[in-house]
Write a protein that holds these residues in place. Sequence first.
Motif, PDB file in Angstrom:
ATOM      1  N   ARG A  60       0.872  -1.181   0.000  1.00  0.00           N
ATOM      2  CA  ARG A  60       0.000   0.000   0.000  1.00  0.00           C
ATOM      3  C   ARG A  60       0.909   1.232   0.000  1.00  0.00           C
ATOM      4  N   ALA A  61       0.702   2.137  -0.949  1.00  0.00           N
ATOM      5  CA  ALA A  61       1.614   3.267  -1.097  1.00  0.00           C
ATOM      6  C   ALA A  61       0.862   4.586  -1.203  1.00  0.00           C
ATOM      7  N   HIS A  62       1.533   5.624  -0.735  1.00  0.00           N
ATOM      8  CA  HIS A  62       0.979   6.976  -0.815  1.00  0.00           C
ATOM      9  C   HIS A  62       2.041   7.909  -1.382  1.00  0.00           C
ATOM     10  N   PHE A  63       1.669   8.702  -2.371  1.00  0.00           N
ATOM     11  CA  PHE A  63       2.580   9.692  -2.946  1.00  0.00           C
ATOM     12  C   PHE A  63       2.224  11.064  -2.386  1.00  0.00           C
ATOM     13  N   GLY A  64       3.158  11.606  -1.611  1.00  0.00           N
ATOM     14  CA  GLY A  64       2.919  12.899  -0.990  1.00  0.00           C
ATOM     15  C   GLY A  64       3.458  14.044  -1.813  1.00  0.00           C
ATOM     16  N   LEU A  65       2.777  15.181  -1.730  1.00  0.00           N
ATOM     17  CA  LEU A  65       3.270  16.450  -2.282  1.00  0.00           C
ATOM     18  C   LEU A  65       3.476  16.423  -3.791  1.00  0.00           C
ATOM     19  N   LEU A  66       2.499  15.970  -4.543  1.00  0.00           N
ATOM     20  CA  LEU A  66       2.606  16.042  -6.004  1.00  0.00           C
ATOM     21  C   LEU A  66       2.757  17.495  -6.428  1.00  0.00           C
ATOM     22  N   SER A  67       3.573  17.735  -7.441  1.00  0.00           N
ATOM     23  CA  SER A  67       3.762  19.113  -7.906  1.00  0.00           C
ATOM     24  C   SER A  67       3.586  19.271  -9.411  1.00  0.00           C
ATOM     25  N   CYS A  68       3.508  18.159 -10.143  1.00  0.00           N
ATOM     26  CA  CYS A  68       3.480  18.232 -11.610  1.00  0.00           C
ATOM     27  C   CYS A  68       2.163  17.696 -12.169  1.00  0.00           C
ATOM     28  N   GLY A  69       1.687  18.331 -13.220  1.00  0.00           N
ATOM     29  CA  GLY A  69       0.475  17.865 -13.872  1.00  0.00           C
ATOM     30  C   GLY A  69       0.614  16.454 -14.419  1.00  0.00           C
ATOM     31  N   ALA A  70       1.792  16.126 -14.954  1.00  0.00           N
ATOM     32  CA  ALA A  70       2.008  14.778 -15.510  1.00  0.00           C
ATOM     33  C   ALA A  70       1.945  13.705 -14.429  1.00  0.00           C
ATOM     34  N   SER A  71       2.248  14.063 -13.194  1.00  0.00           N
ATOM     35  CA  SER A  71       2.169  13.097 -12.094  1.00  0.00           C
ATOM     36  C   SER A  71       0.730  12.659 -11.865  1.00  0.00           C
TER      37      SER A  71
ATOM     38  N   VAL B 177      -2.928   2.662  -4.307  1.00  0.00           N
ATOM     39  CA  VAL B 177      -2.182   3.920  -4.327  1.00  0.00           C
ATOM     40  C   VAL B 177      -3.094   5.092  -3.991  1.00  0.00           C
ATOM     41  N   THR B 178      -2.594   6.022  -3.164  1.00  0.00           N
ATOM     42  CA  THR B 178      -3.259   7.288  -2.894  1.00  0.00           C
ATOM     43  C   THR B 178      -2.232   8.408  -3.054  1.00  0.00           C
ATOM     44  N   CYS B 179      -2.698   9.658  -3.016  1.00  0.00           N
ATOM     45  CA  CYS B 179      -1.767  10.781  -3.158  1.00  0.00           C
ATOM     46  C   CYS B 179      -2.365  12.049  -2.568  1.00  0.00           C
ATOM     47  N   ASP B 180      -1.503  13.026  -2.318  1.00  0.00           N
ATOM     48  CA  ASP B 180      -1.963  14.324  -1.838  1.00  0.00           C
ATOM     49  C   ASP B 180      -1.199  15.439  -2.542  1.00  0.00           C
ATOM     50  N   VAL B 181      -1.653  16.655  -2.311  1.00  0.00           N
ATOM     51  CA  VAL B 181      -1.007  17.842  -2.867  1.00  0.00           C
ATOM     52  C   VAL B 181      -0.943  18.893  -1.769  1.00  0.00           C
ATOM     53  N   ALA B 182       0.151  19.660  -1.744  1.00  0.00           N
ATOM     54  CA  ALA B 182       0.256  20.769  -0.794  1.00  0.00           C
ATOM     55  C   ALA B 182      -0.638  21.916  -1.249  1.00  0.00           C
TER      56      ALA B 182
END
Length: 411
Positions: free
Chosen positions: A225-236, A250-255
């Motif tokens: 189980r993975a989480h991607f923190g602080l995405l900054s790019c549109g391609a991400s 998979v989950t993710c967040d943005v600042a």
Amino acid sequence: MTIVKIENVRVLDPIRQTDGVQTVYIENGKLVAESAQISETIDGQGLWLMPTMVDLCARMREPGQQQHGTLKSEGKAARENGILHVFTPPDSKPIVQDNGALIHGLVEKAMLDGGIYLQVIGAQTQGLKGNQPANMAGLKKGGCTAVSNANAPFADDDVVIRTLEYAAGLEMTVVFYAEEPQIAKDGCVHEGFVASRQGLPMIPALAETVAIAKYLLMIEATKVRAHFGLLSCGASVELIKQAKAKGLPVTCDVAMHQLHLTDQLIDGFNSLAHVRPPLRSEQDKELLRQGLKDGVIDAITTHHEPLSSSAKMAPFAETLPGFTAFDTFVPFGLQLIHEGLFEPLQWVEKVTVAPAKVANMYDRWLAEAGWVLVNPALEWIITKDSIVSNGKNTPLINQAATGKAVRTFTA
């Protein structure tokens, strides 16, 4: 027994999915039935009441960096701004987050000194050196539900795979702050026109997207189980969208600042705009917003990083990256509502229920959450005096803001 009556307040409740004006009674941070034992009555006309927020990434600077902030100062800042649960990356100095016993002490100190529920993300490798997996079993016993190598590089990809297998076996989440060091190198700002004109070393968007693509393949192979923190790019956003479509865990967040600010702010070598991942382009900002609206991005975080004034006084590339962000989190969120990205209840969900579910602590959050009273129309100036945090490091200093948390109710 203290019971507060709030009359005519707009209650934004993401748990029951309700939004309406009513009169409520709060005792020890919980909504209770009507009571005759009222200690205080508040006129809630024009105010909003929402649950206390969950922050998936904030550096509290203790232990080891108390010149920037302490659990007492930053806990107070979080709490006063309506944030009660705070996750902190494992990169304090010295590194203590590879020792489950020491982590328990940090959690206790955060509640005692700052009045917040601190959630420590454990170290993925010993001392964050990237060579050997940390004792994740010990970290889990110490209360960690997730591990990360923060911004530290791994010695090689084999180490990454072994740590993912270890975490998967313990049912722990791995948090990635994705950046490929061989591409980022000594960069400090987004690869764009402003950086080129000023001759600053750059971090291409590829540094983030290459790392995400590589880690996604490893996640698919290990089932962690993975989480991607602080995405900054549109391609991400597109990469995460594809991973979710494949059913990867998979989950993710943005600042919050990535949804509002761009690399234009670094013009004139403004070191207050130095943050990592860096502020990106206007296009990236809009794609991140769309990813959030579409549900690809699960939650919004503060990415709070308080710094002393001296940390921003060197030439731009030599200054420490980071924004103080607790105090601007609510006004920035309200700005998303004013600009039509969200309805109020949708925004509340992105900073309460959504991060609690990402962190696999929804039931615990329900039991511990309080309520925060927000004045969405309060106009104030962001100054060093108005910022509660010890860190005054924000490119928004002396700017006008609208909206503020005015009172937090907790047990």
